[in-house]
Design a protein around this motif. Structure first.
Motif, mmCIF file in Angstrom:
data_model
loop_
_atom_site.group_PDB
_atom_site.id
_atom_site.type_symbol
_atom_site.label_atom_id
_atom_site.label_comp_id
_atom_site.label_asym_id
_atom_site.label_seq_id
_atom_site.Cartn_x
_atom_site.Cartn_y
_atom_site.Cartn_z
ATOM 1 N N GLY A 1 -8.062 38.748 22.994
ATOM 2 C CA GLY A 1 -8.389 37.397 22.554
ATOM 3 C C GLY A 1 -7.363 36.410 23.086
ATOM 4 O O GLY A 1 -6.683 36.649 24.080
ATOM 5 N N PHE A 2 -7.232 35.274 22.395
ATOM 6 C CA PHE A 2 -6.252 34.269 22.765
ATOM 7 C C PHE A 2 -5.040 34.406 21.850
ATOM 8 O O PHE A 2 -5.181 34.450 20.629
ATOM 9 C CB PHE A 2 -6.846 32.867 22.648
ATOM 10 C CG PHE A 2 -8.087 32.672 23.477
ATOM 11 C CD1 PHE A 2 -8.050 32.828 24.850
ATOM 12 C CD2 PHE A 2 -9.289 32.361 22.874
ATOM 13 C CE1 PHE A 2 -9.185 32.664 25.613
ATOM 14 C CE2 PHE A 2 -10.434 32.187 23.629
ATOM 15 C CZ PHE A 2 -10.379 32.351 25.004
ATOM 16 N N GLN A 3 -3.864 34.447 22.454
ATOM 17 C CA GLN A 3 -2.653 34.655 21.684
ATOM 18 C C GLN A 3 -2.105 33.321 21.175
ATOM 19 O O GLN A 3 -2.161 32.310 21.868
ATOM 20 C CB GLN A 3 -1.606 35.366 22.535
ATOM 21 C CG GLN A 3 -2.075 36.682 23.114
ATOM 22 C CD GLN A 3 -2.628 37.613 22.047
ATOM 23 O OE1 GLN A 3 -1.919 37.965 21.101
ATOM 24 N NE2 GLN A 3 -3.882 38.004 22.173
ATOM 25 N N GLU B 1 -15.770 27.502 14.485
ATOM 26 C CA GLU B 1 -15.058 28.485 13.689
ATOM 27 C C GLU B 1 -14.664 29.652 14.576
ATOM 28 O O GLU B 1 -15.464 30.120 15.393
ATOM 29 C CB GLU B 1 -15.921 28.978 12.529
ATOM 30 C CG GLU B 1 -15.147 29.769 11.476
ATOM 31 C CD GLU B 1 -16.042 30.140 10.295
ATOM 32 O OE1 GLU B 1 -17.111 30.734 10.543
ATOM 33 O OE2 GLU B 1 -15.681 29.828 9.155
ATOM 34 N N VAL B 2 -13.433 30.120 14.445
ATOM 35 C CA VAL B 2 -12.937 31.237 15.233
ATOM 36 C C VAL B 2 -12.432 32.324 14.297
ATOM 37 O O VAL B 2 -12.125 32.066 13.128
ATOM 38 C CB VAL B 2 -11.801 30.789 16.184
ATOM 39 C CG1 VAL B 2 -12.334 29.828 17.226
ATOM 40 C CG2 VAL B 2 -10.660 30.144 15.399
ATOM 41 N N ARG B 3 -12.372 33.543 14.829
ATOM 42 C CA ARG B 3 -11.874 34.675 14.049
ATOM 43 C C ARG B 3 -10.393 34.842 14.309
ATOM 44 O O ARG B 3 -9.937 34.719 15.442
ATOM 45 C CB ARG B 3 -12.628 35.947 14.407
ATOM 46 C CG ARG B 3 -12.219 37.163 13.580
ATOM 47 C CD ARG B 3 -13.249 38.267 13.708
ATOM 48 N NE ARG B 3 -13.339 38.760 15.061
ATOM 49 C CZ ARG B 3 -12.608 39.775 15.536
ATOM 50 N NH1 ARG B 3 -11.730 40.387 14.742
ATOM 51 N NH2 ARG B 3 -12.745 40.184 16.776
ATOM 52 N N VAL B 4 -9.630 35.152 13.265
ATOM 53 C CA VAL B 4 -8.178 35.275 13.345
ATOM 54 C C VAL B 4 -7.776 36.687 12.959
ATOM 55 O O VAL B 4 -8.234 37.210 11.939
ATOM 56 C CB VAL B 4 -7.472 34.258 12.414
ATOM 57 C CG1 VAL B 4 -5.958 34.352 12.556
ATOM 58 C CG2 VAL B 4 -7.961 32.848 12.695
ATOM 59 N N SER C 1 -3.925 36.536 16.913
ATOM 60 C CA SER C 1 -4.908 36.599 17.999
ATOM 61 C C SER C 1 -6.157 35.861 17.550
ATOM 62 O O SER C 1 -6.576 35.979 16.394
ATOM 63 C CB SER C 1 -5.244 38.050 18.350
ATOM 64 O OG SER C 1 -4.100 38.725 18.853
ATOM 65 N N ILE C 2 -6.751 35.116 18.461
ATOM 66 C CA ILE C 2 -7.918 34.294 18.164
ATOM 67 C C ILE C 2 -9.100 34.778 19.007
ATOM 68 O O ILE C 2 -8.966 34.987 20.221
ATOM 69 C CB ILE C 2 -7.660 32.801 18.466
ATOM 70 C CG1 ILE C 2 -6.467 32.290 17.648
ATOM 71 C CG2 ILE C 2 -8.898 31.977 18.202
ATOM 72 C CD1 ILE C 2 -6.727 32.197 16.168
ATOM 73 N N PRO D 1 -15.774 39.858 20.085
ATOM 74 C CA PRO D 1 -15.117 38.795 20.826
ATOM 75 C C PRO D 1 -15.758 38.476 22.168
ATOM 76 O O PRO D 1 -15.478 37.447 22.751
ATOM 77 C CB PRO D 1 -13.689 39.333 21.021
ATOM 78 C CG PRO D 1 -13.504 40.337 19.939
ATOM 79 C CD PRO D 1 -14.859 40.934 19.703
ATOM 80 N N LYS D 2 -16.614 39.385 22.706
ATOM 81 C CA LYS D 2 -17.203 39.166 24.011
ATOM 82 C C LYS D 2 -18.361 38.180 23.969
ATOM 83 O O LYS D 2 -18.829 37.731 24.998
ATOM 84 C CB LYS D 2 -17.695 40.503 24.585
ATOM 85 C CG LYS D 2 -16.605 41.558 24.714
ATOM 86 C CD LYS D 2 -15.529 41.147 25.674
ATOM 87 C CE LYS D 2 -16.009 41.228 27.106
ATOM 88 N NZ LYS D 2 -14.923 40.930 28.052
ATOM 89 N N THR D 3 -18.892 37.848 22.800
ATOM 90 C CA THR D 3 -20.032 36.930 22.705
ATOM 91 C C THR D 3 -19.573 35.505 22.871
ATOM 92 O O THR D 3 -18.772 35.010 22.079
ATOM 93 C CB THR D 3 -20.729 37.087 21.348
ATOM 94 O OG1 THR D 3 -21.122 38.447 21.181
ATOM 95 C CG2 THR D 3 -21.951 36.183 21.275
#
Length: 265
Positions: A29-31, A188-191, A248-249, A257-259
Motif C-alpha cells: 500500500g502507501f506508507q 475512504e481508505v483502509r488503514v 499503511s494505506i 488493495p488491488k481494486t
C-alpha cells in the motif's frame, strides 16, 4: 508426454500461481505515519510556573485548570489601579454635586467623567492580566507534553504545555503521480498498522496540488515517475492510534488493495 513431465508441468503452474498470489498479498500500500495538530497553551506575560495541575497523558475538559504562573506584579498593578479608581469616583461625585448646585462647571464634570472611565478601563485591564496568570484548557483532549515545570521561568507566548484533541489526529502519506487520479476528497481508505484493529478506516480531506521532491523544470519520464503528492486523512478511530506511528494505506477499505477507487466509482 509422459506422466512425470505432466506432473512437473502442473507443479510449475501451481507454483507460479502461488507466487503470484503471494505477491498480491504482499502489496504494502502507501506508507505514511500518524500526526496531530497540537493546541499550545501559553501565558500572555513572562513569569515563573508555581503550580502544575496536570501530568502528561491526563485527559482534560474545557475550563480545567492546567497551571498557574506567579502573579505578584499583576496583583500590585490591580491594587494601584483600584486606588486610582476610588479617587476618580470621589472626584466625579464632587464635580457632579457642584454642578447640581450651580457652583461647578460642565467642563469640570466632563473631565471627572473622562478620568473615571479611564480608571475603570485600567482596572478591567489589570483584572484580565491577573486572571490570565492561570492557564485553562481551551478544548478537550489529552496532555501531550509539558515544556515548563514548577519553578521554571516561562517567557511570554511560550507554551507551558500542549493538548492533543482526538479530532486533530491526522494521517499523512504520499501517493505517486500515476495513482493520484484514483483519489478524491472525501474518499475512504483502509488503514493498517502493527497490532491495530482490522477495521480502521480514514477519510481523505487534503490532497496536495504540488509535488514533493520536485525535479528540475524539464521532466524526463524517469523523473516524472519519482513525483509524489502529500495526502492527509482523518481516521475514523483516532483513539487507537499514536502520534508518530507508521501506517499503511490502501485505496479501497471494502475490498482488496488491488481494486482501483476509479472502478469502485
Amino acid at each position: 508426454m509422459t506422466g512425470s513431465r505432466i506432473m512437473k508441468l502442473v507443479t510449475a503452474v501451481a507454483l507460479a500461481a502461488a507466487l503470484a498470489g503471494c505477491q498480491e498479498k504482499r502489496d504494502p500500500g502507501f506508507q505514511g505515519w500518524v500526526e496531530a495538530d497540537m493546541i499550545f497553551v501559553s501565558p500572555d506575560e513572562s513569569g515563573r510556573v508555581i503550580k502544575l495541575n496536570v501530568r502528561e497523558g491526563d485527559e482534560v475538559k474545557p475550563g480545567d485548570l492546567l497551571y498557574s504562573v506567579d502573579d505578584d506584579l499583576q496583583r500590585a498593578d490591580l491594587n494601584q489601579n483600584n486606588a486610582t479608581l476610588a479617587n476618580a469616583r470621589q472626584s466625579y461625585d464632587r464635580a457632579a454635586s457642584l454642578r447640581g448646585t450651580g457652583a461647578g462647571t460642565q467642563a469640570n464634570l466632563d473631565s471627572a467623567v473622562s478620568a473615571l472611565r479611564v480608571a475603570e478601563a485600567r482596572v478591567n485591564t489589570s483584572q484580565t492580566r491577573l486572571d490570565r496568570r492561570k492557564g485553562f484548557a481551551p478544548i478537550a483532549g489529552s496532555i501531550q507534553q509539558i515544556y515548563f515545570r514548577e519553578g521554571e521561568m516561562v517567557q511570554a507566548q511560550r507554551p507551558v504545555l500542549s493538548i492533543m484533541p482526538p479530532g486533530n489526529m491526522k494521517l499523512r502519506f504520499f501517493v505517486p503521480e500515476t495513482e493520484l487520479p484514483k483519489l478524491a476528497l472525501g474518499d475512504e481508505v483502509r488503514v493498517t498498522c502493527d497490532n491495530c484493529a482490522a477495521d480502521l478506516t480514514a477519510k481523505i480531506y487534503f490532497i496536495a496540488t504540488t509535488a514533493e521532491y520536485t525535479p528540475p523544470v524539464i521532466y524526463s519520464l524517469d523523473e516524472r515517475n519519482k513525483l509524489v503528492y502529500l495526502i492527509q486523512a482523518r481516521p475514523s478511530r483516532p483513539d487507537v492510534l499514536r502520534v508518530g506511528q507508521p501506517i499503511s494505506i490502501y485505496l479501497n477499505p471494502k475490498t482488496t488493495p488491488k481494486t482501483p477507487v476509479a472502478d469502485r466509482r
